[in-house]
Design a protein around this motif. Structure first.
Motif, PDB file in Angstrom:
ATOM      1  N   ARG A   1     -54.680  26.573 -51.345  1.00 52.99           N
ATOM      2  CA  ARG A   1     -53.623  25.603 -50.404  1.00 52.99           C
ATOM      3  C   ARG A   1     -53.772  24.201 -50.867  1.00 52.99           C
ATOM      4  O   ARG A   1     -52.990  23.457 -50.910  1.00 52.99           O
TER       5      ARG A   1
ATOM      6  N   PHE B   1     -51.171  23.408 -55.861  1.00 54.17           N
ATOM      7  CA  PHE B   1     -49.646  22.924 -55.680  1.00 54.17           C
ATOM      8  C   PHE B   1     -49.539  21.588 -56.249  1.00 54.17           C
ATOM      9  O   PHE B   1     -48.811  20.690 -55.687  1.00 54.17           O
TER      10      PHE B   1
ATOM     11  N   GLY C   1     -50.869  25.783 -61.162  1.00 55.97           N
ATOM     12  CA  GLY C   1     -51.522  26.338 -60.000  1.00 55.97           C
ATOM     13  C   GLY C   1     -52.401  27.485 -60.275  1.00 55.97           C
ATOM     14  O   GLY C   1     -53.285  27.771 -59.954  1.00 55.97           O
TER      15      GLY C   1
ATOM     16  N   GLU D   1     -46.475  31.761 -53.108  1.00 53.95           N
ATOM     17  CA  GLU D   1     -46.017  30.520 -53.216  1.00 53.95           C
ATOM     18  C   GLU D   1     -46.599  29.588 -54.533  1.00 53.95           C
ATOM     19  O   GLU D   1     -45.754  28.854 -54.808  1.00 53.95           O
ATOM     20  N   ILE D   2     -47.809  30.021 -54.786  1.00 51.43           N
ATOM     21  CA  ILE D   2     -47.878  29.349 -56.128  1.00 51.43           C
ATOM     22  C   ILE D   2     -47.175  29.585 -57.157  1.00 51.43           C
ATOM     23  O   ILE D   2     -46.857  28.862 -58.011  1.00 51.43           O
TER      24      ILE D   2
ATOM     25  N   HIS E   1     -43.864  27.858 -56.866  1.00 55.18           N
ATOM     26  CA  HIS E   1     -44.114  26.477 -57.274  1.00 55.18           C
ATOM     27  C   HIS E   1     -44.224  26.196 -58.536  1.00 55.18           C
ATOM     28  O   HIS E   1     -43.381  25.244 -59.211  1.00 55.18           O
ATOM     29  N   ASP E   2     -45.116  27.084 -59.415  1.00 59.54           N
ATOM     30  CA  ASP E   2     -45.192  26.816 -60.791  1.00 59.54           C
ATOM     31  C   ASP E   2     -43.972  27.328 -61.405  1.00 59.54           C
ATOM     32  O   ASP E   2     -43.430  26.450 -62.574  1.00 59.54           O
TER      33      ASP E   2
ATOM     34  N   ALA F   1     -40.884  26.907 -60.244  1.00 55.94           N
ATOM     35  CA  ALA F   1     -40.027  25.819 -59.728  1.00 55.94           C
ATOM     36  C   ALA F   1     -40.082  24.606 -60.967  1.00 55.94           C
ATOM     37  O   ALA F   1     -39.207  23.932 -61.234  1.00 55.94           O
ATOM     38  N   ALA F   2     -41.281  24.488 -61.431  1.00 61.25           N
ATOM     39  CA  ALA F   2     -41.820  23.210 -62.099  1.00 61.25           C
ATOM     40  C   ALA F   2     -41.536  23.652 -63.652  1.00 61.25           C
ATOM     41  O   ALA F   2     -41.767  22.815 -64.518  1.00 61.25           O
TER      42      ALA F   2
END
Lengths: 180, 180
Positions: A74, A78, A83, A130-131, A134-135, A137-138
Motif C-alpha cells: 500500500r 502505487f 508497482g 489493485e496494483i 493501477h499498473d 491503467a498506466a
DNA sequence: ACCTGAACACCGTTCAAGT
DNA sequence: ACCTGAACACCGTTCAAGT
C-alpha cells in the motif's frame, strides 16, 4: 459462539507462535515439533491443542508476513513506475530473510480466492488486484495479467529462493516481460 | 578397477530401477522404499546395496529422462524459431508426465557444471549451451543468457508443475522475455 | 558377494493421566 | 478446560544371519 479461552491457554498459544516464528524463520522446514514445544516451554500436546497439525503451525507462523507485505504494498506499489516490479522485489527480500515463509508458500493448500474472509492473505490478494489494475491503467502492464499470475510467479520465486537460487536474476529474467 | 558384478546383482539392480521408475513417475515423492523393494521383488537391503539412499534412487530413476530430453533437443531445437522456447515446452511436457523427474530436479544437489564427466546430465548441459549459442547467433536471444539461467528457469518450471500450477501460462509469462 | 527382513532411529501425532 | 509427555505410527536406513 465460542466462549473466551482461559488466560493460560492464550498465553501458551502466543508462546508457541513466537517460538515457531523464530525457529522456522531461521531454519525453515527442518525444525521438529518437539523442539518448538521445548523452545515455547510447553508440552507437544499443547502445540497440537492449538494447531491441528504441523502445516497449520507453519502457516500461522507466517501469517504476520502477509500483513507486513500488504502494508509495504500500500505504501510503495502505487507510484509512477511498475508497482508489480516493486512488489516482487520486496516479496523476494522477505522470502530470503524468512525461510518459514517459503515453507508456507511452497505448501500452500489454496488457490487464489480460497482464503477465509478478512484473513491477512485475503487482504493481500485485494491489494495485489489493485496494483495490477493501477499498473494496467498506466499502460505499463499487459492487460491479461491476473492475480492468479502473480500467485504463480510468487510461488516460482519462493521455490527458487528455497533452493538457494539467484532470485534477483530470476526476477531480472522475468521483469520486462510483464511490461506492455 | 572394479571387477564385474554378479549376474543376479545386476538383474536385481535393474528390477529396482524399473520399479522405481514406474512408481515415482506416477506418484512422485510419496512412494516408500519398502514399497519399491516389494514391487521389485527384492528386500529393502538390496535396494540400499545398489543405491546409498533414497535421493540417489530418485536421481537414478530419472536419469533416462535427461538422455531422452537431450535426444529431443538435438532433433528439434536448432531450427528457424526459438530453440529455447521449444526446449522449455518439451521439458514441461516431460515433467508433467513424470512426477519422479520433478522430484529429482527439485532436490538436485548440484549446480550446473557439477555433473560427473560423460553423464546424461552433463551431455544435456552441453546441448543446452549449444541451443543458447544457436539462438544468440540468430539474434533471437538476449546475449547475457547462460546455462545457469536455463537451470534456474527449469527449476522454477518444475516446482510450478509439482504444485499443480498452470505451467503453460508460466511459460507464456516468460516467453518473449528471453527474446532480444 | 550378495540377499533378506527384522530391528533401529527419527519425527509427527495421539491420548491417558494429571491440574 | 487445559496441560504433560510417554507411547504409538510411520518410514528411512542398518546389520546380523543366511545363501
Amino acid at each position: 459462539m465460542s466462549t473466551k479461552p482461559r488466560a493460560d491457554a492464550e498465553r501458551n498459544r502466543a508462546r508457541v507462535i513466537d517460538a515457531a516464528r523464530a525457529l522456522f524463520a531461521e531454519r525453515g522446514d527442518d525444525v521438529q515439533m518437539p523442539e518448538i514445544a521445548r523452545a515455547a516451554g510447553v508440552g507437544v500436546g499443547t502445540v497440537y491443542r492449538h494447531f491441528p497439525d504441523r502445516q497449520a503451525l507453519v502457516e500461522a507462523a507466517a501469517e504476520h508476513r502477509f500483513a507486513e507485505i500488504e502494508q509495504y504494498a500500500r505504501a510503495h506499489c502505487f507510484g509512477e513506475d511498475s508497482g508489480l516490479e516493486r512488489y516482487f522485489r520486496h516479496v523476494g527480500e522477505v522470502l530470503a530473510s524468512d525461510r518459514g515463509l517459503t515453507a508456507a508458500i511452497d505448501s500452500a493448500r489454496g488457490r487464489p480466492g480460497s482464503e477465509p474472509r478478512g484473513s491477512a492473505r485475503e487482504r493481500l490478494e485485494i491489494v495485489v488486484a489493485e496494483i495490477i489494475a493501477h499498473d494496467q491503467a498506466a499502460g505499463r502492464l499487459r492487460s491479461d495479467c491476473t492475480v492468479a499470475d502473480v500467485y504463480l510467479l510468487v510461488g516460482a520465486l519462493s521455490s527458487v529462493i528455497r533452493k538457494g537460487g539467484d532470485w534477483v536474476r530470476f526476477l531480472d529474467l522475468l521483469r520486462d516481460q510483464l511490461s506492455t
